[in-house]
Enzyme design. Sequence first.
Site, PDB file in Angstrom:
ATOM      1  N   GLY A 181      44.218  83.464   8.631  1.00 28.30           N
ATOM      2  CA  GLY A 181      43.438  82.772   9.692  1.00 28.30           C
ATOM      3  C   GLY A 181      43.822  83.507  11.037  1.00 28.30           C
ATOM      4  N   ASP A 182      44.560  84.563  11.406  1.00 31.26           N
ATOM      5  CA  ASP A 182      44.979  85.441  12.235  1.00 31.26           C
ATOM      6  C   ASP A 182      45.714  86.571  11.728  1.00 31.26           C
ATOM      7  OD1 ASP A 182      45.396  86.214  14.630  1.00 31.26           O
ATOM      8  OD2 ASP A 182      47.187  84.515  14.870  1.00 31.26           O
ATOM      9  N   LEU A 183      44.654  87.008  10.683  1.00 35.33           N
ATOM     10  CA  LEU A 183      45.670  88.106  10.207  1.00 35.33           C
ATOM     11  C   LEU A 183      45.399  89.749  10.872  1.00 35.33           C
ATOM     12  CD1 LEU A 183      46.370  89.091   7.313  1.00 35.33           C
ATOM     13  CD2 LEU A 183      44.419  89.627   6.493  1.00 35.33           C
ATOM     14  N   ASN A 187      51.720  90.698  12.112  1.00 35.26           N
ATOM     15  CA  ASN A 187      51.550  89.154  11.230  1.00 35.26           C
ATOM     16  C   ASN A 187      52.245  89.744   9.496  1.00 35.26           C
ATOM     17  OD1 ASN A 187      51.389  87.826  13.303  1.00 35.26           O
ATOM     18  ND2 ASN A 187      49.519  87.799  12.550  1.00 35.26           N
TER      19      ASN A 187
END
Length: 273
Positions: A181-183, A187
């Site tokens: 979702g927030d790649l 991260n």
Amino acid sequence: MSRLARHAATLLGSGLWNWRPLQGGDIAQTLLVYLNDGRSVVAKNGPDPLAEAAMLRALGETGAPVPAVLAVDADALVVEYRPTEGMLATCWGDLGRVLAQVHAGRPAGGMTRYGWAGDYALGAVSVPNAWTGNWPEFWARHRLGVHLAHVPIDVAHSLEKLMRRLPDLLPAKPAPALLHGDLWSGNVLVANRRVTGLIDPCCYYGHAEVDLATAGVFSQPPAAFYMAGGPLEAGHAVRFAIYRLWIALVHLRLFGVTYRPMVAQYLDESGFR
């Protein structure tokens, strides 16, 4: 001494020896905490440690590498420390393999629906996740429409035009894959030419191309990354721009006009500036 570091030690039933900040921390404080019993752990606060812990566990259930959750409450998340000693440039293909594992995750009950069990936030930017049975509707309402009241009027008008066209541009009912979702590269933890951990998730179930797209916002992944899950489908370039636009909008709201050109770029690539 840091209040967060002391709280992490208390959650683990240990004394605190020392701590230091880790890289990042734009929207949450993240510390490497050294305990009196010899352990080194990572402690993180807001926006919702309990939700983040659930997301890490969901990712881990797919077999993907994630730091183990050691303790969590409403104020702090404590996870195992995984050293990051390498560069993602050496293992994009391995990240593609890891994502293929993640994307095999499906919603409970095997239902074709998109969303998550609860809403989330990236700093001050809300991330609504109400379950939706149609993917273009989910993306229009929960990833684009939520920004309309918070962006310049010309950007809002372009977003409204794009939202009306999403049924023609996105698949109606793609397989609902578990998403990080927030790649992006920050991260992903790497060591010894392997991905050792996915961190800072913003999980929900959606089109697997979302993670593939966002990985290219701040990096240029090679073909090996994109091909690890199979060939890309026709028309992916426009869909990638639409998915990357969400990241750009979040950054515009969090960090200001520096990200206005990025928003314009992805609107252009979507055909709606």
